[in-house]
Design a protein around this motif. Structure first.
Motif, PDB file in Angstrom:
ATOM      1  N   VAL A  41       0.851  -1.190   0.000  1.00  9.41           N
ATOM      2  CA  VAL A  41       0.000   0.000   0.000  1.00  9.41           C
ATOM      3  C   VAL A  41       0.889   1.243   0.000  1.00  9.41           C
ATOM      4  CG1 VAL A  41      -1.941  -1.098   1.186  1.00  9.41           C
ATOM      5  CG2 VAL A  41      -0.193   0.018   2.519  1.00  9.41           C
ATOM      6  N   THR A  42       0.330   2.350  -0.443  1.00 10.18           N
ATOM      7  CA  THR A  42       1.084   3.605  -0.390  1.00 10.18           C
ATOM      8  C   THR A  42       1.033   4.141   1.034  1.00 10.18           C
ATOM      9  OG1 THR A  42      -0.825   4.968  -0.924  1.00 10.18           O
ATOM     10  CG2 THR A  42       0.516   4.157  -2.786  1.00 10.18           C
ATOM     11  N   LEU A  43       1.924   5.071   1.325  1.00 11.71           N
ATOM     12  CA  LEU A  43       1.969   5.668   2.657  1.00 11.71           C
ATOM     13  C   LEU A  43       0.662   6.377   2.983  1.00 11.71           C
ATOM     14  CD1 LEU A  43       3.545   6.347   5.205  1.00 11.71           C
ATOM     15  CD2 LEU A  43       4.540   8.290   3.994  1.00 11.71           C
ATOM     16  N   GLU A  44       0.110   7.105   2.027  1.00  6.79           N
ATOM     17  CA  GLU A  44      -1.155   7.810   2.268  1.00  6.79           C
ATOM     18  C   GLU A  44      -2.302   6.844   2.524  1.00  6.79           C
ATOM     19  OE1 GLU A  44      -1.490  11.022   2.863  1.00  6.79           O
ATOM     20  OE2 GLU A  44       0.690  11.107   2.628  1.00  6.79           O
ATOM     21  N   SER A  50      -5.277   3.620   8.827  1.00  4.64           N
ATOM     22  CA  SER A  50      -5.016   3.658  10.269  1.00  4.64           C
ATOM     23  C   SER A  50      -5.903   4.655  11.004  1.00  4.64           C
ATOM     24  CB  SER A  50      -3.552   4.013  10.537  1.00  4.64           C
ATOM     25  OG  SER A  50      -2.711   3.039  10.005  1.00  4.64           O
ATOM     26  N   CYS A  51      -6.172   5.791  10.373  1.00  2.93           N
ATOM     27  CA  CYS A  51      -6.857   6.878  11.083  1.00  2.93           C
ATOM     28  C   CYS A  51      -8.146   7.334  10.403  1.00  2.93           C
ATOM     29  CB  CYS A  51      -5.922   8.077  11.208  1.00  2.93           C
ATOM     30  SG  CYS A  51      -4.384   7.698  12.057  1.00  2.93           S
ATOM     31  N   GLY A  52      -8.598   6.628   9.411  1.00  2.16           N
ATOM     32  CA  GLY A  52      -9.768   7.061   8.662  1.00  2.16           C
ATOM     33  C   GLY A  52     -11.052   7.095   9.474  1.00  2.16           C
ATOM     34  N   GLN A  53     -11.187   6.254  10.476  1.00  2.00           N
ATOM     35  CA  GLN A  53     -12.417   6.167  11.259  1.00  2.00           C
ATOM     36  C   GLN A  53     -12.413   7.069  12.488  1.00  2.00           C
ATOM     37  OE1 GLN A  53     -15.023   4.396  10.166  1.00  2.00           O
ATOM     38  NE2 GLN A  53     -13.792   3.905   8.362  1.00  2.00           N
ATOM     39  N   ARG A  54     -11.325   7.727  12.751  1.00  2.00           N
ATOM     40  CA  ARG A  54     -11.226   8.560  13.962  1.00  2.00           C
ATOM     41  C   ARG A  54     -11.811   9.943  13.727  1.00  2.00           C
ATOM     42  NH1 ARG A  54      -6.403   6.807  17.697  1.00  2.00           N
ATOM     43  NH2 ARG A  54      -6.579   4.600  17.255  1.00  2.00           N
ATOM     44  N   ILE A  55     -12.410  10.477  14.773  1.00  2.00           N
ATOM     45  CA  ILE A  55     -12.902  11.851  14.751  1.00  2.00           C
ATOM     46  C   ILE A  55     -12.565  12.497  16.083  1.00  2.00           C
ATOM     47  CG2 ILE A  55     -14.758  11.923  13.059  1.00  2.00           C
ATOM     48  CD1 ILE A  55     -16.658  10.854  15.042  1.00  2.00           C
ATOM     49  N   VAL A  59      -7.395  12.762  16.173  1.00  2.00           N
ATOM     50  CA  VAL A  59      -7.056  12.542  14.761  1.00  2.00           C
ATOM     51  C   VAL A  59      -5.645  13.028  14.447  1.00  2.00           C
ATOM     52  CG1 VAL A  59      -7.651  13.162  12.393  1.00  2.00           C
ATOM     53  CG2 VAL A  59      -9.446  12.613  14.011  1.00  2.00           C
ATOM     54  N   ALA A  60      -5.291  14.210  14.926  1.00  2.00           N
ATOM     55  CA  ALA A  60      -3.970  14.777  14.610  1.00  2.00           C
ATOM     56  C   ALA A  60      -2.851  13.908  15.142  1.00  2.00           C
ATOM     57  CB  ALA A  60      -3.852  16.195  15.159  1.00  2.00           C
ATOM     58  N   SER A  61      -2.993  13.441  16.390  1.00  2.00           N
ATOM     59  CA  SER A  61      -1.941  12.585  16.954  1.00  2.00           C
ATOM     60  C   SER A  61      -1.906  11.226  16.256  1.00  2.00           C
ATOM     61  CB  SER A  61      -2.130  12.421  18.456  1.00  2.00           C
ATOM     62  OG  SER A  61      -3.327  11.716  18.725  1.00  2.00           O
ATOM     63  N   CYS A  62      -3.079  10.722  15.863  1.00  2.00           N
ATOM     64  CA  CYS A  62      -3.115   9.444  15.140  1.00  2.00           C
ATOM     65  C   CYS A  62      -2.419   9.584  13.798  1.00  2.00           C
ATOM     66  CB  CYS A  62      -4.561   8.991  14.949  1.00  2.00           C
ATOM     67  SG  CYS A  62      -4.712   7.467  13.990  1.00  2.00           S
ATOM     68  N   ILE A  63      -2.666  10.689  13.095  1.00  4.06           N
ATOM     69  CA  ILE A  63      -2.034  10.896  11.787  1.00  4.06           C
ATOM     70  C   ILE A  63      -0.525  11.025  11.936  1.00  4.06           C
ATOM     71  CG2 ILE A  63      -1.803  12.544   9.886  1.00  4.06           C
ATOM     72  CD1 ILE A  63      -4.832  12.966  10.062  1.00  4.06           C
ATOM     73  N   ASP A  64      -0.084  11.770  12.956  1.00  4.84           N
ATOM     74  CA  ASP A  64       1.359  11.911  13.175  1.00  4.84           C
ATOM     75  C   ASP A  64       2.011  10.571  13.489  1.00  4.84           C
ATOM     76  OD1 ASP A  64       1.206  14.619  12.719  1.00  4.84           O
ATOM     77  OD2 ASP A  64       1.101  15.157  14.855  1.00  4.84           O
ATOM     78  N   GLU A  65       1.362   9.794  14.349  1.00  5.19           N
ATOM     79  CA  GLU A  65       1.901   8.488  14.727  1.00  5.19           C
ATOM     80  C   GLU A  65       1.894   7.527  13.532  1.00  5.19           C
ATOM     81  OE1 GLU A  65       0.578   4.850  17.593  1.00  5.19           O
ATOM     82  OE2 GLU A  65       0.344   6.872  18.389  1.00  5.19           O
TER      83      GLU A  65
END
Length: 123
Positions: A41-44, A50-55, A59-65
């Protein structure tokens, strides 16, 4: 020309063909592809999975991690790809060259008489 040098030349040509073929096969996915659960899979896409279902504020910390983890996985996948591409050349340098040098040193130690005897036997 001795058969050992002929073998070396053929091996170098086959290694070059291997490097070109594997580079052409792996290079398009080299930049940002990682392996996640056995699939590429691509990085994006990894970050979205990994973080698509979070609200909310997480979200910001999940995306960074996920981005940091994804970058490590991309680097690992790139390392594997480089090893796969360069494997024949590394094998040549680590196995054939030292053995060839050792055999040449052994022939030199035996002296010119043994080398002349070996040439006469091969003719």
């Amino acid at each position: 020309m001795s058969s050992a040098f002929r073998l070396s030349r053929y091996f170098v040509v086959l290694s070059a063909v291997w490097v070109l073929a594997m580079t052409g096969r792996l290079y398009p996915q080299f930049k940002d592809t990682l392996r996640d659960d056995g699939r590429l899979v691509t990085l994006e896409a990894y970050i979205d999975d990994s973080c698509g279902q979070r609200i909310g504020p997480g979200v910001a910390s999940c995306i960074d991690e996920a981005r940091a983890t994804g970058r490590r996985l991309v680097a690992r996948e790139q390392g594997k790809s480089v090893l796969l591409i360069e494997a024949p050349l590394l094998a040549y340098l680590l196995i054939y060259v030292p053995v060839r040098l050792a055999l040449d040193r052994l022939v030199r130690r035996r002296g010119p008489a043994a080398a002349a005897h070996g040439r006469a036997a091969s003719e």
